[in-house]
Design a protein around this motif. Structure first.
Motif, PDB file in Angstrom:
ATOM      1  N   VAL A   1       3.008   7.570  12.091  1.00  0.00           N
ATOM      2  CA  VAL A   1       2.043   6.468  12.163  1.00  0.00           C
ATOM      3  C   VAL A   1       1.550   6.161  10.757  1.00  0.00           C
ATOM      4  O   VAL A   1       0.969   7.016  10.077  1.00  0.00           O
TER       5      VAL A   1
ATOM      6  N   THR B   1      -0.510   3.499   9.825  1.00  0.00           N
ATOM      7  CA  THR B   1      -1.599   2.520   9.799  1.00  0.00           C
ATOM      8  C   THR B   1      -2.887   3.042   9.180  1.00  0.00           C
ATOM      9  O   THR B   1      -3.791   2.260   8.890  1.00  0.00           O
ATOM     10  N   GLY B   2      -2.997   4.351   8.967  1.00  0.00           N
ATOM     11  CA  GLY B   2      -4.229   4.911   8.425  1.00  0.00           C
ATOM     12  C   GLY B   2      -4.135   5.223   6.948  1.00  0.00           C
ATOM     13  O   GLY B   2      -3.232   4.760   6.233  1.00  0.00           O
ATOM     14  N   ASP B   3      -5.084   6.039   6.488  1.00  0.00           N
ATOM     15  CA  ASP B   3      -5.108   6.430   5.079  1.00  0.00           C
ATOM     16  C   ASP B   3      -4.090   7.523   4.777  1.00  0.00           C
ATOM     17  O   ASP B   3      -3.704   7.708   3.621  1.00  0.00           O
ATOM     18  N   GLU B   4      -3.690   8.280   5.814  1.00  0.00           N
ATOM     19  CA  GLU B   4      -2.664   9.298   5.679  1.00  0.00           C
ATOM     20  C   GLU B   4      -1.684   9.162   6.841  1.00  0.00           C
ATOM     21  O   GLU B   4      -2.019   8.617   7.897  1.00  0.00           O
TER      22      GLU B   4
ATOM     23  N   GLU C   1       4.694  -1.354  13.243  1.00  0.00           N
ATOM     24  CA  GLU C   1       3.941  -0.657  12.202  1.00  0.00           C
ATOM     25  C   GLU C   1       4.551   0.668  11.756  1.00  0.00           C
ATOM     26  O   GLU C   1       4.462   1.019  10.591  1.00  0.00           O
ATOM     27  N   ASN C   2       5.178   1.383  12.664  1.00  0.00           N
ATOM     28  CA  ASN C   2       5.480   2.785  12.429  1.00  0.00           C
ATOM     29  C   ASN C   2       6.987   3.048  12.414  1.00  0.00           C
ATOM     30  O   ASN C   2       7.787   2.149  12.667  1.00  0.00           O
TER      31      ASN C   2
ATOM     32  N   SER D   1      -0.117  14.199   4.604  1.00  0.00           N
ATOM     33  CA  SER D   1      -1.323  15.030   4.516  1.00  0.00           C
ATOM     34  C   SER D   1      -1.000  16.393   3.910  1.00  0.00           C
ATOM     35  O   SER D   1       0.147  16.861   3.958  1.00  0.00           O
TER      36      SER D   1
ATOM     37  N   VAL E   1       0.259  10.130  10.061  1.00  0.00           N
ATOM     38  CA  VAL E   1       0.031  10.978  11.233  1.00  0.00           C
ATOM     39  C   VAL E   1       1.388  11.246  11.883  1.00  0.00           C
ATOM     40  O   VAL E   1       2.124  10.307  12.197  1.00  0.00           O
TER      41      VAL E   1
ATOM     42  N   ARG F   1       0.833  -1.194   0.000  1.00  0.00           N
ATOM     43  CA  ARG F   1       0.000   0.000   0.000  1.00  0.00           C
ATOM     44  C   ARG F   1       0.872   1.249   0.000  1.00  0.00           C
ATOM     45  O   ARG F   1       2.072   1.195   0.262  1.00  0.00           O
TER      46      ARG F   1
ATOM     47  N   VAL G   1       0.963   5.186   1.629  1.00  0.00           N
ATOM     48  CA  VAL G   1       0.409   6.035   2.689  1.00  0.00           C
ATOM     49  C   VAL G   1       0.919   7.455   2.458  1.00  0.00           C
ATOM     50  O   VAL G   1       2.094   7.747   2.724  1.00  0.00           O
TER      51      VAL G   1
END
Length: 369
Positions: free
Chosen positions: A167, A169-172, A138-139, A121, A174, A116, A118
């Protein structure tokens, strides 16, 4: 305070294998090695950002796979990203690469398959060159997030230097500020104390942010646990030291000038800008004691002190995160490893007389891990 007298260690590192040669197989002909990292199995990952690829080598030095390439598709890196990618490998073998050309992190599975993307933002352009695994699976950790808006200006200066947990793990992405490190006053470039941060096996952090010998150990949440010091003091910067440093940087700049090709004119323009900046450089008032630091797979802190000359590499101290002094390698005994792996594996990047990069993997003795 830790002892002031060095206890000398012998750098008897067993060589395990070496890769990278113009006479070797095609997979081990590297253009520019911008990063190396190990996974928990001892496999070595080599980031060749000139070719936009990652090469994976077994703990015996055999080719396993390679993935990534220059392009605009999933799992590909922008052609204008080389020299500016950030790279690391998570303990489970997933590779994480920040590609500034696409403004996003690319995450690859342990099998090399693209998983994926990421994105960062907002609409700013980001440069993130240094990544460390956060040891939470993860990060990543970094000190080098630089954001530029579409007009070309950088973000406003804040009164501290952040150590970020990014971070993924999300769509953007952090950005979580874990530590607010000290920011030297003023805008001096010469001998300005750097901010260097590394990760400990328990998820804590170790960092240096000043000109003093002060190695700060923090918990996972950034709370300061202890400061490890040795009685070495920074050297005041004199006019003569400034003159010698300007001469050294100008000589280094001339030594890195490229040949005549289609990029020669642009390189010459950047070199001239760099030359003017060096000649007008302002200096911090003292030479920092610590040049850089690393942490081993097991948590030993490797601290590179300055050498006899202000900008030279000196001895390497080994410290435990609980505050014990373990010993010192003399200045000429070993380079600082570029990456640490399990079972005492370490990777160094060397260059021959033709500037061809070779990655050398050695094994540390138990007392150095």
């Amino acid at each position: 305070m830790l002892p002031g007298e060095d206890r000398i260690l012998e750098a008897n590192f067993e060589e395990v294998y070496r890769i990278g040669s113009v006479d070797g197989d095609e997979w081990e002909t590297f253009g520019r090695v911008s990063g190396v990292s190990f996974d928990a199995s001892g496999n070595l990952y080599v980031m060749d950002d000139q070719a936009g690829r990652i090469v994976v080598v077994s703990r015996e030095g055999a080719f396993v796979r390679e993935f990534g390439r220059i392009g605009d598709g999933p799992g590909e890196f922008a052609a204008n990203s080389n020299t500016a990618v950030g790279f690391t490998v998570l303990r489970d073998g997933r590779a994480v690469v920040f590609d500034p050309g696409h403004g996003a992190f690319a995450v690859f599975g342990p099998d090399g398959e693209f998983e994926r993307s990421v994105p960062m933002s907002g609409s700013a352009m980001y440069l993130i060159r240094i990544l460390k695994t956060a040891n939470d699976g993860e990060n990543v950790i970094t000190t080098s997030v630089s954001a530029f808006n579409m007009g070309g200006s950088a973000d406003a200066v804040v009164p501290f230097r952040p150590i970020f947990r990014l971070v993924l793990t999300g769509d953007e992405v952090v950005q979580d500020t874990v530590v607010r490190a000290w920011r030297p006053p003023g805008d001096a470039d010469g001998f300005r104390p750097g901010l260097v941060a590394e990760v400990l096996p328990n998820g804590g952090l170790v960092y240096t942010d000043s000109s003093a010998y002060a190695i700060k150990v923090a918990a996972r949440d950034g709370e300061l646990a202890r400061v490890l010091t040795r009685p070495f003091r920074p050297e005041p910067v004199t006019d003569r030291i400034q003159e010698r440093e300007i001469e050294r940087q100008l000589e280094d700049l001339e030594g890195r000038s490229g040949g005549a090709d289609r990029g020669a004119a642009m390189r010459a323009q950047f070199a001239q800008m760099r030359r003017e900046r060096i000649e007008s450089m302002e200096f911090y008032h003292e030479v920092p004691v610590v040049r850089t630091l690393r942490t081993s797979w097991e948590g030993t802190i490797w601290v590179r002190r300055r050498g006899e000359q202000p900008a030279s590499d000196g001895p390497i101290d080994l410290l435990s995160p609980d505050g014990r002094y373990l010993g010192t390698y003399p200045a000429d005994a070993t380079a600082m490893p570029r990456a640490f792996g399990p079972d005492g594996l370490v990777a160094f990047v060397e260059r021959d007389e033709l500037d061809v990069p070779t990655v050398v993997v050695r094994r540390l003795p138990p007392e150095a891990r």
